[in-house]
Every structure is written in C-alpha cells, then in structure tokens.
Write an enzyme that holds these catalytic residues in place. Sequence first.
Site, PDB file in Angstrom:
ATOM      1  N   SER A 126    -119.733 -31.877  48.399  1.00  0.00           N
ATOM      2  CA  SER A 126    -119.253 -31.484  47.078  1.00  0.00           C
ATOM      3  C   SER A 126    -117.898 -32.103  46.811  1.00  0.00           C
ATOM      4  O   SER A 126    -117.093 -32.280  47.735  1.00  0.00           O
ATOM      5  CB  SER A 126    -119.128 -29.965  47.004  1.00  0.00           C
ATOM      6  OG  SER A 126    -118.463 -29.565  45.827  1.00  0.00           O
ATOM      7  N   THR A 138    -126.181 -24.619  38.220  1.00  0.00           N
ATOM      8  CA  THR A 138    -126.961 -23.870  39.197  1.00  0.00           C
ATOM      9  C   THR A 138    -126.498 -22.416  39.226  1.00  0.00           C
ATOM     10  O   THR A 138    -125.370 -22.117  38.812  1.00  0.00           O
ATOM     11  CB  THR A 138    -126.789 -24.459  40.616  1.00  0.00           C
ATOM     12  OG1 THR A 138    -125.420 -24.292  41.014  1.00  0.00           O
ATOM     13  CG2 THR A 138    -127.164 -25.936  40.657  1.00  0.00           C
ATOM     14  N   TYR A 177    -115.374 -22.766  50.950  1.00  0.00           N
ATOM     15  CA  TYR A 177    -116.437 -23.699  50.558  1.00  0.00           C
ATOM     16  C   TYR A 177    -115.893 -25.135  50.579  1.00  0.00           C
ATOM     17  O   TYR A 177    -116.527 -26.036  51.141  1.00  0.00           O
ATOM     18  CB  TYR A 177    -116.949 -23.330  49.167  1.00  0.00           C
ATOM     19  CG  TYR A 177    -117.998 -24.256  48.624  1.00  0.00           C
ATOM     20  CD1 TYR A 177    -119.332 -24.099  48.989  1.00  0.00           C
ATOM     21  CD2 TYR A 177    -117.671 -25.281  47.740  1.00  0.00           C
ATOM     22  CE1 TYR A 177    -120.313 -24.946  48.485  1.00  0.00           C
ATOM     23  CE2 TYR A 177    -118.640 -26.125  47.236  1.00  0.00           C
ATOM     24  CZ  TYR A 177    -119.957 -25.956  47.607  1.00  0.00           C
ATOM     25  OH  TYR A 177    -120.925 -26.805  47.114  1.00  0.00           O
ATOM     26  N   LYS A 201    -117.160 -28.211  52.975  1.00  0.00           N
ATOM     27  CA  LYS A 201    -117.674 -29.469  52.421  1.00  0.00           C
ATOM     28  C   LYS A 201    -116.880 -30.649  52.968  1.00  0.00           C
ATOM     29  O   LYS A 201    -117.429 -31.719  53.219  1.00  0.00           O
ATOM     30  CB  LYS A 201    -117.666 -29.434  50.889  1.00  0.00           C
ATOM     31  CG  LYS A 201    -118.660 -28.420  50.331  1.00  0.00           C
ATOM     32  CD  LYS A 201    -120.082 -28.715  50.823  1.00  0.00           C
ATOM     33  CE  LYS A 201    -121.119 -27.740  50.367  1.00  0.00           C
ATOM     34  NZ  LYS A 201    -122.484 -28.139  50.731  1.00  0.00           N
TER      35      LYS A 201
END
Length: 181
Positions: A37, A97, A62, A66
Amino acid sequence: MELNFAVNVAATYTLTELVMPLLEKAAPDARVITVASGGMYTEPLNTNLQYSESEFDGTKQYARNKRVQVALTEWWAEKYSNKGVGFYSMHPGWADTPGVSKSLPVLSEKLSGNLRSNEEGADTVVWLGLQPKEKLVPGTFYFDRAEAQKHLKFAGTAASHEKIGSIVDSIRSICNLPANP
C-alpha cells in the site's frame, strides 16, 4: 499476535517461506506478488512489530506492516535470486473497499466517487502475474503497471530497509519458525 501484523506480515512471510519448495519446482514461471500500500510511504521499517506503544494506532500499524512487506519483497528477491522465482510488490491505489471506508471514513467520504473500483485496484497485480518475467525487475514496487518509488524524498524511510535482516529474524521467532537458513 496483533491482528494487523498477523495478517499482513506473519502470514505473508510464513506462507511464502513454506511454499518456496513448490515455487522452485514451478520456476521459471513462479512469482510472488505482494499487495502492499502507498500507506507505507509514511513509515520507516520499525522493529516494534507488535506495536507496543501505549496508544495503539491502527493506521500507523497498517503503514508499518505494508513497509515491512515491501522490504521483505526486496529481501526475498535477493535471497532467492538463483531459484527462478520472481518477487514483486505493488500498490493498488486507493480503492473503494469496505476496509477503506471502515478504517479511513473521512478519506473515503472526501474521495467518494474518485476511489478506484475493485477491478482498477486489481489491474496491476493481474498485469504483474501475466507479464513475461524478463520485462519485470525483481524486488521492485509497482503502481499502475510501472515501477514506482519505494521512498518519498525527505520521508526518512530509505535507510530503514537495512533493518530487514533483524526483522526477518524476529518474524521467524514470533512465528516459531526455525532460524533462517
């Protein structure tokens, strides 16, 4: 294990390492494509894999995970360079999403109508899977079917990739895997 780390790092690392014998048999067509990401641009590699700071920040964790995925991809490309397996990471762009709308509701709302569809987000990973390997660069981070930078100028992340060896050792220990061969 902290859930984000378990899904994005421990599982990715363990699965890749465990299937390497099968990937080697499938060479030269075998490849590993890690979906990372652009969130990783904000964080350098950090040896605090389980996020032990007092105030948990899911967005930061996160991004850290990544970043680890991108560094692992470089590490695998170098480690297995003679095995005929291609290793690539990629960024799908900001796609509409459930994860984006739940985790980043303000961003999701501000970009409503401008986020990528699932198909647009999947385009580069499919493209990487179909390209002749001689047209790809092992260990590279791709975005929109092209090589992309892994570090932003002045972000202070480039030198952090030197930590990947000790991070791999920690992952192996956390996941109860034998020492790195």
